[in-house]
Design an enzyme around this catalytic site. Structure first.
Site, PDB file in Angstrom:
ATOM      1  N   LYS A  21       0.831  -1.063  -0.053  1.00  0.00           N
ATOM      2  CA  LYS A  21       0.075   0.023   0.096  1.00  0.00           C
ATOM      3  C   LYS A  21       0.934   1.403   0.217  1.00  0.00           C
ATOM      4  O   LYS A  21       0.450   2.213  -0.510  1.00  0.00           O
ATOM      5  CB  LYS A  21      -1.020  -0.055   1.251  1.00  0.00           C
ATOM      6  CG  LYS A  21      -2.046  -1.131   1.074  1.00  0.00           C
ATOM      7  CD  LYS A  21      -3.010  -0.824   2.264  1.00  0.00           C
ATOM      8  CE  LYS A  21      -4.126  -2.136   1.960  1.00  0.00           C
ATOM      9  NZ  LYS A  21      -5.315  -1.788   2.879  1.00  0.00           N
ATOM     10  N   ASN A  33      -4.938   2.426  -1.471  1.00  0.00           N
ATOM     11  CA  ASN A  33      -5.411   0.932  -1.659  1.00  0.00           C
ATOM     12  C   ASN A  33      -6.258   0.696  -2.898  1.00  0.00           C
ATOM     13  O   ASN A  33      -6.549  -0.604  -3.305  1.00  0.00           O
ATOM     14  CB  ASN A  33      -6.379   0.692  -0.291  1.00  0.00           C
ATOM     15  CG  ASN A  33      -7.811   1.163  -0.366  1.00  0.00           C
ATOM     16  OD1 ASN A  33      -7.944   2.441  -1.003  1.00  0.00           O
ATOM     17  ND2 ASN A  33      -8.960   0.449   0.030  1.00  0.00           N
ATOM     18  N   ASP A  41      -9.735   2.982   2.246  1.00  0.00           N
ATOM     19  CA  ASP A  41      -9.795   2.382   3.497  1.00  0.00           C
ATOM     20  C   ASP A  41     -10.452   3.164   4.582  1.00  0.00           C
ATOM     21  O   ASP A  41     -10.920   3.032   5.623  1.00  0.00           O
ATOM     22  CB  ASP A  41      -8.287   1.943   3.727  1.00  0.00           C
ATOM     23  CG  ASP A  41      -7.910   0.534   3.175  1.00  0.00           C
ATOM     24  OD1 ASP A  41      -8.922  -0.189   2.935  1.00  0.00           O
ATOM     25  OD2 ASP A  41      -6.917   0.229   3.143  1.00  0.00           O
ATOM     26  N   GLY A  95      -0.791  -1.333  14.517  1.00  0.00           N
ATOM     27  CA  GLY A  95      -0.070  -1.419  13.327  1.00  0.00           C
ATOM     28  C   GLY A  95      -0.018  -0.452  12.657  1.00  0.00           C
ATOM     29  O   GLY A  95      -0.806   0.593  12.662  1.00  0.00           O
ATOM     30  N   ALA A  96       1.145  -0.062  11.911  1.00  0.00           N
ATOM     31  CA  ALA A  96       1.401   1.330  11.334  1.00  0.00           C
ATOM     32  C   ALA A  96       1.662   0.949   9.742  1.00  0.00           C
ATOM     33  O   ALA A  96       2.402   1.699   9.013  1.00  0.00           O
ATOM     34  CB  ALA A  96       2.597   1.695  12.076  1.00  0.00           C
ATOM     35  N   GLY A  97       1.116  -0.042   9.270  1.00  0.00           N
ATOM     36  CA  GLY A  97       1.438  -0.379   7.903  1.00  0.00           C
ATOM     37  C   GLY A  97       0.365   0.664   6.814  1.00  0.00           C
ATOM     38  O   GLY A  97      -0.127   1.454   7.449  1.00  0.00           O
ATOM     39  N   ASN A 116       2.933  -0.618  17.558  1.00  0.00           N
ATOM     40  CA  ASN A 116       3.306  -1.275  16.385  1.00  0.00           C
ATOM     41  C   ASN A 116       4.664  -2.440  16.724  1.00  0.00           C
ATOM     42  O   ASN A 116       5.498  -1.958  17.547  1.00  0.00           O
ATOM     43  CB  ASN A 116       3.724  -0.260  14.976  1.00  0.00           C
ATOM     44  CG  ASN A 116       3.995  -1.353  13.799  1.00  0.00           C
ATOM     45  OD1 ASN A 116       2.965  -1.792  13.282  1.00  0.00           O
ATOM     46  ND2 ASN A 116       5.331  -1.432  13.328  1.00  0.00           N
ATOM     47  N   ARG A 117       4.643  -3.547  16.412  1.00  0.00           N
ATOM     48  CA  ARG A 117       5.834  -4.306  16.414  1.00  0.00           C
ATOM     49  C   ARG A 117       7.308  -3.729  16.463  1.00  0.00           C
ATOM     50  O   ARG A 117       8.307  -3.794  16.848  1.00  0.00           O
ATOM     51  CB  ARG A 117       5.794  -5.565  15.870  1.00  0.00           C
ATOM     52  CG  ARG A 117       4.696  -6.530  16.296  1.00  0.00           C
ATOM     53  CD  ARG A 117       4.754  -7.878  15.645  1.00  0.00           C
ATOM     54  NE  ARG A 117       3.735  -8.687  16.252  1.00  0.00           N
ATOM     55  CZ  ARG A 117       3.490  -9.493  17.204  1.00  0.00           C
ATOM     56  NH1 ARG A 117       4.327  -9.262  18.260  1.00  0.00           N
ATOM     57  NH2 ARG A 117       2.518 -10.049  17.495  1.00  0.00           N
ATOM     58  N   TYR A 137     -10.264  -9.945   8.283  1.00  0.00           N
ATOM     59  CA  TYR A 137     -11.715 -10.462   8.126  1.00  0.00           C
ATOM     60  C   TYR A 137     -11.703 -11.766   7.542  1.00  0.00           C
ATOM     61  O   TYR A 137     -12.652 -12.420   7.325  1.00  0.00           O
ATOM     62  CB  TYR A 137     -12.431  -9.611   6.842  1.00  0.00           C
ATOM     63  CG  TYR A 137     -11.768  -9.652   5.477  1.00  0.00           C
ATOM     64  CD1 TYR A 137     -12.174 -10.505   4.480  1.00  0.00           C
ATOM     65  CD2 TYR A 137     -10.926  -8.665   5.153  1.00  0.00           C
ATOM     66  CE1 TYR A 137     -11.556 -10.616   3.439  1.00  0.00           C
ATOM     67  CE2 TYR A 137     -10.442  -8.600   3.777  1.00  0.00           C
ATOM     68  CZ  TYR A 137     -10.842  -9.492   2.985  1.00  0.00           C
ATOM     69  OH  TYR A 137     -10.171  -9.667   1.737  1.00  0.00           O
ATOM     70  N   GLY A 172     -13.858  -6.704  10.542  1.00  0.00           N
ATOM     71  CA  GLY A 172     -13.209  -6.236   9.288  1.00  0.00           C
ATOM     72  C   GLY A 172     -13.914  -6.585   7.813  1.00  0.00           C
ATOM     73  O   GLY A 172     -13.656  -5.822   6.995  1.00  0.00           O
TER      74      GLY A 172
END
Length: 514
Positions: A295, A316, A333, A370-372, A393-394, A460, A481
């Site tokens: 993305k 997206n 999104d 999540g930071a994608g 975020n990881r 989802y 989702g």
């Protein structure tokens, strides 16, 4: 036992016994196959009469093939020729000869002795580190043509989805009937888009016997309906890696048919998004959904980017503008997620008698995991509604980078379970944690969920993730989702078709099938 369709759908049967072959043939017929390839090299027989019985009892038109599984010796070649000659004697519809192991003279003998059988000359083009080119495939075709066979067949080993482009070129320009298949996960579009380029044979896999690069037989007839694909069909698809989890084809293809739009939507397993757009550059490749992990990288592939998508830094959806072929990037999104959360909170407020015109997200502590690409869209959307956003975020550096872009706070992922400055927070998971096949995972402990009024999960597949199950158990409102998926898909479909979007129809498909 003739064939009545312009497009022939077949499947390969690799069975060891007559009983297994008969059962598989019955199953193939039920799943929509017009034809089966009987792979005799897998069939165990002590005498040729057993094979003769099998061929006489076939219930579908067939291809008989015999390929080496190991080193070839004189006994193997003798058996192979015996099998092929028997198939011709019994008027099997198609008899396939692997020209790598059987000489052209054998093809000529089969051609001269056959009554009704069509002879297929085939070869396997191995990658060996060098992607197939138009020249290498053209040389293979010339060699196969020289056998005089009725039909020629190429199975091409591909390492990247872009390696399939020369296959489409060969299908379009071949002067003889050509069956072409790109082997491996990245070769799937060779079957799904083959009919657009003139393919008359399409191969699928039996349910329960998944084969990389082959669509399930049932999807060929029920989801993609490839018999309606023609040279004018516009191509759409989801660019992702992995891509097998995507439900997009189950939604967009029926919607195209419902609106009478001549389009097909396919999974696109893409490793290098820039190279993909360089190779598949014609206007027929009209629009794309963009998924994990492309993305953000896809923004740099666009000639123009919608202002919202540009501020988010992720797209997206990409549309190829017909007038000049330029790629235009969008982000559906953002609104999809935020409005799904807002509507759920408004419904909760209405139940409690506290309806308001102000966004129910405004002023709320909004915890984002999540930071994608999806995370960026949600962060910008929540911030625009007045939420106080905190990002986990990881990879902490990515969280800090996004927080700086949105003007909010970032904290290390390991602090998530202990983060509880107040009650009634909103949690949004925009990571892939909990996605199939790792559906037993969750980004946060069940105990920590007690601090949240609402929990949203962008995952989802499955529809009811472990995160949502545990959130429900502790009394939180949950948003699946699937709701975000259908909202962003409606936005995409409008962009794909320049305004068409059967809202009720698409919603019904999602909630009936997903």
């Amino acid at each position: 036992m003739g064939l009545k369709h312009d497009l022939v759908v077949y499947t390969r049967l690799e069975c060891e016994s007559c009983e297994e072959m008969a059962a598989s043939m019955h199953k193939a017929k039920e799943e929509g196959a017009d034809l089966v390839e009987l792979c005799i090299d897998d069939f165990t027989f002590s005498h040729i009469s057993q094979l003769e019985l099998l061929l006489k009892q076939r219930t579908l038109p067939s291809i008989v093939s015999f390929r080496p599984k190991s080193a070839i010796n004189s006994d193997w070649k003798k058996t192979c020729i015996q099998v092929l000659k028997l198939a011709v004697e019994l008027d099997v519809e198609f008899v396939e000869v692997d020209t790598e192991v059987v000489c052209h003279q054998v093809v000529a003998e089969l051609m001269s002795s056959r009554s009704n059988s069509k002879i297929i000359a085939s070869t396997y083009v191995i990658n060996a580190g060098n992607p197939p080119t138009k020249d290498t495939l053209c040389n293979s075709i010339i060699n196969l043509q020289s056998t005089g066979a009725d039909i020629i067949k190429l199975v091409i080993d591909v390492a990247y989805i872009t390696d399939v482009a020369p296959v489409f070129h060969m299908l379009t320009h071949s002067q003889v009937p050509l069956i072409a298949r790109a082997a491996g996960d990245r070769g799937l579009i060779s079957q799904l888009l083959g009919p657009k380029y003139g393919a008359f044979f399409v191969c699928g896999s039996l349910a329960g016997k998944s084969t990389p690069g082959l669509p399930p037989l049932t999807s060929i007839k029920q989801v993609y309906k490839l018999e309606y694909v023609n040279p004018d069909t516009r191509v759409f698809g989801v660019i992702s890696n992995p891509v097998g989890h995507s439900k997009g084809p189950l939604l967009h293809n029926p919607a195209f048919r419902h609106t009478g739009y001549n389009g097909i939507y396919v999974p696109l397993l893409v490793d290098n998004v820039k190279e993909f757009f360089r190779v598949f550059s014609c206007n027929d490749y009209a629009g794309f959904s963009v998924g994990i992990p492309h993305k953000e990288a896809a923004v740099r592939c666009c000639d123009e980017v919608d202002p919202l998508a540009k501020s988010i830094g992720a797209v997206n959806t990409i549309i190829r503008r017909p007038s000049d072929g330029k790629l235009i990037g969008y982000n559906t999104d953002c609104e999809a997620c935020v409005t799904a959360i807002e509507d759920a909170l408004r419904e909760r407020q209405k139940t409690n008698g506290h309806a308001s015109n102000v966004s129910p997200i405004a002023g709320k502590l909004f915890v984002l995991v999540g930071a994608g690409g999806a995370g960026r869209a949600i962060a910008f959307g929540a911030k625009s509604r007045g939420a106080r956003v905190v990002i986990f975020n990881r990879k902490y550096e990515r969280a800090k980078s996004l927080a700086a872009a949105v003007s909010c706070e970032a904290l290390p992922y390991e602090h998530l379970n202990d983060f509880c400055p107040e009650k009634g927070m909103i949690l949004a998971n925009a990571s892939a944690v909990g996605m199939q096949p790792k559906s037993d995972q969750t980004p946060i402990s069940k105990e920590a969920l007690r601090s949240y009024e609402l929990v949203f999960d962008a995952v989802y597949t499955p529809r009811n993730t472990r995160l949502l199950q545990e959130a429900t158990e502790v009394g939180a409102t949950v948003v699946s989702g699937v709701e975000m998926f259908v909202r962003q898909a409606l936005g995409q479909f409008k962009l794909f078709t320049n305004g068409l979007a059967p809202v009720d129809f698409m919603r019904r498909i999602v909630y009936e099938q997903f």
